[in-house]
Design an enzyme around this catalytic site. Structure first.
Site, PDB file in Angstrom:
ATOM      1  N   ASP A 130       1.730   4.062   2.704  1.00 31.06           N
ATOM      2  CA  ASP A 130       0.675   4.841   2.037  1.00 31.06           C
ATOM      3  C   ASP A 130       1.255   5.971   1.177  1.00 31.06           C
ATOM      4  O   ASP A 130       1.352   5.822  -0.041  1.00 31.06           O
ATOM      5  CB  ASP A 130      -0.325   5.385   3.073  1.00 31.06           C
ATOM      6  CG  ASP A 130      -1.724   5.588   2.503  1.00 31.06           C
ATOM      7  OD1 ASP A 130      -1.914   5.357   1.307  1.00 31.06           O
ATOM      8  OD2 ASP A 130      -2.625   5.969   3.272  1.00 31.06           O
ATOM      9  N   ASP A 131       1.612   7.096   1.789  1.00 32.68           N
ATOM     10  CA  ASP A 131       2.162   8.253   1.047  1.00 32.68           C
ATOM     11  C   ASP A 131       3.358   8.786   1.844  1.00 32.68           C
ATOM     12  O   ASP A 131       3.224   9.793   2.573  1.00 32.68           O
ATOM     13  CB  ASP A 131       1.086   9.333   0.909  1.00 32.68           C
ATOM     14  CG  ASP A 131      -0.122   8.825   0.142  1.00 32.68           C
ATOM     15  OD1 ASP A 131      -0.064   8.776  -1.094  1.00 32.68           O
ATOM     16  OD2 ASP A 131      -1.120   8.447   0.800  1.00 32.68           O
TER      17      ASP A 131
ATOM     18  N   HIS B 254      -9.585   0.717  -1.426  1.00 34.90           N
ATOM     19  CA  HIS B 254      -9.518   1.387  -0.129  1.00 34.90           C
ATOM     20  C   HIS B 254     -10.909   1.279   0.506  1.00 34.90           C
ATOM     21  O   HIS B 254     -11.915   1.612  -0.144  1.00 34.90           O
ATOM     22  CB  HIS B 254      -9.171   2.866  -0.295  1.00 34.90           C
ATOM     23  CG  HIS B 254      -7.724   3.134  -0.583  1.00 34.90           C
ATOM     24  ND1 HIS B 254      -7.045   2.553  -1.605  1.00 34.90           N
ATOM     25  CD2 HIS B 254      -6.822   3.933   0.059  1.00 34.90           C
ATOM     26  CE1 HIS B 254      -5.795   2.987  -1.610  1.00 34.90           C
ATOM     27  NE2 HIS B 254      -5.625   3.826  -0.604  1.00 34.90           N
TER      28      HIS B 254
ATOM     29  N   GLU C 105     -11.175   3.211   5.728  1.00 32.88           N
ATOM     30  CA  GLU C 105     -10.140   4.153   6.163  1.00 32.88           C
ATOM     31  C   GLU C 105     -10.835   5.256   6.960  1.00 32.88           C
ATOM     32  O   GLU C 105     -10.527   5.471   8.132  1.00 32.88           O
ATOM     33  CB  GLU C 105      -9.402   4.750   4.945  1.00 32.88           C
ATOM     34  CG  GLU C 105      -8.348   5.797   5.317  1.00 32.88           C
ATOM     35  CD  GLU C 105      -7.663   6.440   4.111  1.00 32.88           C
ATOM     36  OE1 GLU C 105      -8.158   6.265   2.981  1.00 32.88           O
ATOM     37  OE2 GLU C 105      -6.640   7.133   4.305  1.00 32.88           O
TER      38      GLU C 105
ATOM     39  N   HIS D  64       0.862  -1.190   0.000  1.00 34.38           N
ATOM     40  CA  HIS D  64       0.000   0.000   0.000  1.00 34.38           C
ATOM     41  C   HIS D  64       0.893   1.232   0.000  1.00 34.38           C
ATOM     42  O   HIS D  64       1.214   1.798   1.044  1.00 34.38           O
ATOM     43  CB  HIS D  64      -0.916  -0.032   1.235  1.00 34.38           C
ATOM     44  CG  HIS D  64      -1.982   1.013   1.218  1.00 34.38           C
ATOM     45  ND1 HIS D  64      -3.190   0.852   1.855  1.00 34.38           N
ATOM     46  CD2 HIS D  64      -2.030   2.249   0.649  1.00 34.38           C
ATOM     47  CE1 HIS D  64      -3.934   1.928   1.682  1.00 34.38           C
ATOM     48  NE2 HIS D  64      -3.240   2.801   0.960  1.00 34.38           N
TER      49      HIS D  64
HETATM   50  N1  HPA Z   1      -6.606   7.181   0.803  1.00 35.05           N
HETATM   51  C1  HPA Z   1      -7.310   7.366  -0.310  1.00 35.05           C
HETATM   52  N2  HPA Z   1      -6.756   7.779  -1.435  1.00 35.05           N
HETATM   53  C2  HPA Z   1      -5.459   8.018  -1.478  1.00 35.05           C
HETATM   54  C3  HPA Z   1      -4.684   7.862  -0.344  1.00 35.05           C
HETATM   55  C4  HPA Z   1      -5.288   7.412   0.853  1.00 35.05           C
HETATM   56  O1  HPA Z   1      -4.673   7.235   1.920  1.00 35.05           O
HETATM   57  N3  HPA Z   1      -3.420   8.190  -0.706  1.00 35.05           N
HETATM   58  C5  HPA Z   1      -3.449   8.541  -2.002  1.00 35.05           C
HETATM   59  N4  HPA Z   1      -4.683   8.443  -2.460  1.00 35.05           N
HETATM   60 ZN    ZN Z   2      -3.812   4.654   0.225  1.00 35.62          ZN
END
Ligand code: HPA
Ligand code: ZN
Length: 375
Positions: free
Chosen positions: A290-291, A209, A212, A19
């Site tokens: 994630d990012d 996703h 979240e 992820h």
């Molecule tokens: N959630 C949803 N979309 C996304 C995310 C995330 O954490 N990171 C990049 N796009």
């Molecule tokens: Zn993500």
């Protein structure tokens, strides 16, 4: 910060990262230098774009997923040439290798680039060049996952799915599967049934996703309506005990992103995530970044944050890493290699306790210990 002996163990674990949004690996300094090189004007009305340092500081004050996504989509506007995409992805792979990643299944957002007039062949050329180099130079195996943006009309997502370049990559095996990302709460899985049905007919892997920010219903609908075999995030799964039992039985992998959940204010502290509960119940999950450029932590930072919050045992980590390998989308021979690497690390650490006299009480807290520079 975790203790050094524990850190060595966590670093050594053969990791699968499942992820990571490649566009989320764009650091402010690189963003600014690409903006200059590619002649892209950054927003003048937002002081966060005054300097890389100001932008980094703004990243530490995200208030929600949507607040982050605003900066994420603006940031990627500086990516223009194949070389930009290649260096972005290769930078991530180099960092991942230092963190002990041996297999990475990476997301990208085709619509976020085509909507800006960037040809998909440019994006794919750059990302695939980085993947080839990651394999040759770093020994990392990779899979590419095309994510669709759920805040866009489903018809746009379908049109993008049918794009010649994407279809060729699906058929040629360069893209293993599809995902669903972006703003969650107002865009339920039911909107994307047709898209995921078409992907299923092509034999593509499917993930989304879910859970979240939105409730556990989104997890169930992703499985039932979209045919996903994996859930990205899924932190809200315990709200539905029957669904959790089903996920245990089906061995569905959740790709958790602990630091992301703190920075985007899903939870105040990593210790509030249901990680102990998942291990005890037998839920399979992996731990991911994630990012990383936006949330201040790569995969090893996330492993450390989990260790600090939960004081896990070597046996717990064996369970986590085994689940990540078994839930991967690579060939069985590659999984067997990764499992042997895990067995070797576990044999080396057998019988050693990970808990030090100080315990692990300094977990990541929103906006306090979660520095954007990571470790
Ligand atoms: N959630 C949803 N979309 C996304 C995310 C995330 O954490 N990171 C990049 N796009
Ligand atoms: Zn993500």
């Amino acid at each position: 910060m975790c203790k050094s002996s524990v850190h060595a163990f966590l670093q050594a674990l053969p990791k699968c990262e499942q992820h990571i949004h490649l566009e989320g690996a764009l650091h402010p300094k690189v963003l600014f230098s690409l903006a200059q090189r590619n002649n892209i004007a950054l927003p003048k009305d937002d002081p966060a774009f005054g300097s890389p340092e100001a932008l980094l500081a703004r990243y530490q004050r995200f208030t929600s997923l949507d607040d982050f996504l605003h900066y994420y989509y603006l940031g990627m506007s500086v990516l223009i040439n194949a070389a930009d995409f290649e260096s972005l992805a290769f930078d991530y792979f180099e960092h991942a290798q230092r963190d002990g990643v041996q297999h990475a299944e990476v997301f990208f957002d085709p619509q976020a680039h085509t909507s800006r007039g960037i040809d998909l062949s440019v994006v794919l050329q750059g990302f695939n060049a980085a993947r080839d180099r990651a394999h040759r130079e770093l020994g990392i195996s990779t899979e590419l996952i095309a994510c669709f943006l759920r805040h866009l009309p489903p018809a746009d997502c379908l049109a993008s799915f049918e794009h010649d370049q994407l279809q060729a990559s699906f058929m040629g095996g360069q893209i293993a599967g599809i995902g669903l990302d972006s703003s969650e709460k107002d865009f339920p899985p039911s909107l994307f049934e047709e898209l995921f049905h078409r992907a299923g007919k092509l034999g593509l892997k499917r993930t989304a996703h879910a859970g979240e920010e939105a409730p556990a219903d989104f997890i169930r609908d992703s499985l039932d309506l979209l045919g996903t075999t994996r859930i990205d995030h899924g932190r809200r799964l315990p709200e539905d005990p029957a669904l959790m039992q089903r996920i245990v039985e089906q061995k569905t992998l959740l790709t958790l992103c602990p630091i992301s959940n703190v920075v985007l204010r899903g939870v105040e502290h990593v210790s509030q995530l249901p990680i102990r509960q998942f291990i005890d119940a037998g839920v399979r999950f992996s731990i991911n970044s994630d990012d990383p450029a936006y949330f201040g932590g790569y995969i090893l930072d996330n492993y450390c944050a989990v260790q600090e919050a939960f004081g896990l045992s070597t046996k717990d980590w064996d369970w986590i890493c085994r689940g990540a390998i078994e839930g991967s989308w690579c060939r069985q021979e590659r999984k067997d290699e990764l499992l042997r690497a895990l067995d070797a690390v576990m044999a080396e650490w057998e019988g050693k306790s990970l808990v030090t006299s100080n315990g692990f009480t300094n977990g990541v807290t929103n906006g306090v210990t979660n520095g954007v520079n990571g470790h």
